[in-house]
Motif scaffolding. Structure first.
Motif, PDB file in Angstrom:
ATOM      1  N   UNK A 181      -9.871  -2.584  11.198  1.00 27.54           N
ATOM      2  CA  UNK A 181      -8.892  -3.382  10.465  1.00 27.54           C
ATOM      3  C   UNK A 181      -7.856  -3.960  11.415  1.00 27.54           C
ATOM      4  N   UNK A 182      -7.387  -5.168  11.093  1.00 25.56           N
ATOM      5  CA  UNK A 182      -6.253  -5.771  11.790  1.00 25.56           C
ATOM      6  C   UNK A 182      -5.017  -5.801  10.893  1.00 25.56           C
ATOM      7  N   UNK A 183      -5.110  -5.179   9.728  1.00 25.14           N
ATOM      8  CA  UNK A 183      -4.085  -5.318   8.692  1.00 25.14           C
ATOM      9  C   UNK A 183      -2.989  -4.273   8.866  1.00 25.14           C
ATOM     10  N   UNK A 184      -1.756  -4.745   8.940  1.00 22.64           N
ATOM     11  CA  UNK A 184      -0.599  -3.849   9.037  1.00 22.64           C
ATOM     12  C   UNK A 184       0.105  -3.840   7.687  1.00 22.64           C
ATOM     13  N   UNK A 185      -0.556  -3.231   6.724  1.00 21.23           N
ATOM     14  CA  UNK A 185      -0.012  -3.211   5.368  1.00 21.23           C
ATOM     15  C   UNK A 185      -0.654  -2.111   4.553  1.00 21.23           C
ATOM     16  N   UNK A 186      -0.233  -2.016   3.294  1.00 25.25           N
ATOM     17  CA  UNK A 186      -0.731  -1.016   2.363  1.00 25.25           C
ATOM     18  C   UNK A 186      -1.128  -1.725   1.073  1.00 25.25           C
ATOM     19  N   UNK A 187      -2.075  -1.136   0.362  1.00 26.38           N
ATOM     20  CA  UNK A 187      -2.544  -1.744  -0.880  1.00 26.38           C
ATOM     21  C   UNK A 187      -1.606  -1.395  -2.020  1.00 26.38           C
ATOM     22  N   UNK A 188      -1.056  -2.422  -2.653  1.00 20.81           N
ATOM     23  CA  UNK A 188      -0.205  -2.188  -3.804  1.00 20.81           C
ATOM     24  C   UNK A 188      -1.036  -1.684  -4.970  1.00 20.81           C
ATOM     25  N   UNK A 204      -1.729   3.216  11.239  1.00 26.59           N
ATOM     26  CA  UNK A 204      -1.680   2.398  10.028  1.00 26.59           C
ATOM     27  C   UNK A 204      -0.300   2.431   9.379  1.00 26.59           C
ATOM     28  N   UNK A 205       0.305   3.606   9.282  1.00 24.18           N
ATOM     29  CA  UNK A 205       1.603   3.690   8.613  1.00 24.18           C
ATOM     30  C   UNK A 205       2.677   3.057   9.481  1.00 24.18           C
ATOM     31  N   UNK A 206       2.553   3.176  10.806  1.00 27.48           N
ATOM     32  CA  UNK A 206       3.507   2.511  11.697  1.00 27.48           C
ATOM     33  C   UNK A 206       3.441   1.000  11.514  1.00 27.48           C
ATOM     34  N   UNK A 207       2.217   0.463  11.420  1.00 28.45           N
ATOM     35  CA  UNK A 207       2.046  -0.969  11.250  1.00 28.45           C
ATOM     36  C   UNK A 207       2.639  -1.487   9.958  1.00 28.45           C
ATOM     37  N   UNK A 208       2.532  -0.697   8.893  1.00 25.27           N
ATOM     38  CA  UNK A 208       3.100  -1.113   7.611  1.00 25.27           C
ATOM     39  C   UNK A 208       4.623  -1.024   7.620  1.00 25.27           C
ATOM     40  N   UNK A 246       7.925  -1.789  -1.565  1.00 27.06           N
ATOM     41  CA  UNK A 246       7.922  -0.921  -2.757  1.00 27.06           C
ATOM     42  C   UNK A 246       6.987   0.263  -2.570  1.00 27.06           C
ATOM     43  N   UNK A 247       5.878   0.048  -1.871  1.00 26.71           N
ATOM     44  CA  UNK A 247       4.931   1.145  -1.626  1.00 26.71           C
ATOM     45  C   UNK A 247       5.576   2.208  -0.754  1.00 26.71           C
ATOM     46  N   UNK A 248       6.306   1.786   0.270  1.00 25.06           N
ATOM     47  CA  UNK A 248       6.974   2.728   1.159  1.00 25.06           C
ATOM     48  C   UNK A 248       7.954   3.592   0.384  1.00 25.06           C
ATOM     49  N   UNK A 249       8.667   3.015  -0.559  1.00 21.94           N
ATOM     50  CA  UNK A 249       9.624   3.798  -1.330  1.00 21.94           C
ATOM     51  C   UNK A 249       8.925   4.803  -2.242  1.00 21.94           C
ATOM     52  N   UNK A 250       7.734   4.463  -2.697  1.00 17.90           N
ATOM     53  CA  UNK A 250       6.964   5.440  -3.472  1.00 17.90           C
ATOM     54  C   UNK A 250       6.547   6.613  -2.592  1.00 17.90           C
TER      55      UNK A 250
END
Length: 341
Positions: free
Chosen positions: A109-116, A189-193, A291-295
């Motif tokens: 993956x090249x994605x620095x994000x999380x799935x809502x 992954x979490x650092x990237x997000x 919003x995902x990070x706050x969850x």
């Protein structure tokens, strides 16, 4: 990856700036095919050796890079899949891959994000949709245009198996692009997000005219904040002081080419988030991740003041002035063990 001695075929899915840049790196090492939805961009890559839409006219792509808009062709050709599609389209593309892809093909993956909605990291989505396929991420302080223009840069390739990471890393190396390896997929992954969320915070500060000292303070406390959550999720502490953590945070917070910093600056100028997103031709993953990070913070019982204030501005109507006042209202405590800003 392959049963014969031919060079493995890398297939990059996605036609944005970073996907194209990584595809160009891989094409200098071996056969590479890039799947792009736009027929116009396919022609631009194949005929002009450019991706003018995302990288401009000055960046020449290697003639060994070939593009296609035929998804089945790309899926059938792949010995290694590189996912350059944004988080909101990631699962859908994997679902299409599941119908065509051979077993055991690695997915990077090249994605620095999380799935809502699910709060899943991209490797977790791969494990769910493509069970049996090794899943990892390539990340680091990489502004796509600079890498494409040949400036020296580095990234880290995280795969669950160290030997596999070492074998794959060579595909993502050039003389000016250094690729390190790790087995800490969750941490990278979490650092990237997270760094994208903090870049929005820094961008808001730029718009407010805060000083260099203030920016340094916010960025330093952001490293600590991301480390706390990252370790709670299962990441390794050293990852957050490395390329995927501190390195990516620095460039995303300071570069004028940073999409997430741009979002913060636009928020600081008074524009609503919907208008900002509508005016961008690429995704700023920090907007979706806030919003995902706050969850996650609530789930693990971690106080994350910087992420909290960014989420308040993006999703709850707070102003950038409110955000920075909220941060400065936090009482400092122990630098390492404290829970506040």
């Amino acid at each position: 990856m392959t049963s014969d001695h031919r060079e493995p075929q890398v297939v990059v899915l996605g036609g944005g700036s970073w996907g194209t840049t990584v595809a160009s790196i891989c094409a200098r090492r071996g056969p590479t095919l890039q799947w792009v939805r736009s027929a116009e961009t396919v022609d631009d890559i194949n005929k002009n050796h450019r991706n003018s839409k995302y990288l401009g006219d000055d960046v020449a792509l290697p003639e060994t890079l070939r593009a296609t808009s035929d998804f089945n062709e790309a899926a059938h050709a792949a010995d290694v899949i590189v996912m350059g599609v944004p988080s909101h389209g990631f699962r859908g593309v994997l679902g299409e891959l599941a119908k065509e892809l051979r077993p055991w093909v690695p997915v990077v993956s090249l994605v620095k994000g999380l799935e809502q909605g699910t709060n899943m990291r991209m490797s977790q989505i791969v494990e769910e949709v493509l069970p049996g396929h090794p899943a990892g991420i390539l990340a680091g302080p990489n502004i796509a245009k600079e890498v494409a223009e040949g400036y020296a840069a580095a990234a880290v390739l995280a795969m669950p198996d160290r030997n596999l990471a070492a074998n794959l890393a060579g595909m993502f190396r050039t003389k000016r692009f250094r690729t390190y390896t790790t087995d800490d997929v969750a941490g990278v992954e979490i650092a990237g997000a997270l760094k994208n969320v903090y870049a929005i915070a820094t961008g808001m500060g730029y718009a407010m005219g805060i000083g260099e000292n203030t920016r340094a303070m916010v960025m330093t406390r952001a490293v600590r904040e991301m480390s706390k959550l990252g370790e709670a999720i299962g990441g390794q502490r050293d990852t957050f002081a490395g390329l995927a953590g501190m390195g990516d945070l620095i460039v995303t917070c300071t570069s004028q080419r940073s999409r997430n910093r741009h979002v913060g600056e636009e928020l600081g100028s008074g524009k609503p988030i919907a208008e900002i997103i509508a005016g961008m031709n690429q995704v700023a993953e920090g907007v979706k991740a806030a919003s995902v990070i706050m969850e996650f913070a609530e789930k693990y019982g971690i106080n994350m003041p910087i992420a909290r204030e960014v989420d308040a501005v993006i999703n709850h109507g707070a102003t950038v002035e409110d955000a920075y006042k909220g941060l400065m209202a936090e009482k400092p405590g122990h630098e390492v063990d404290g829970t506040r800003f």
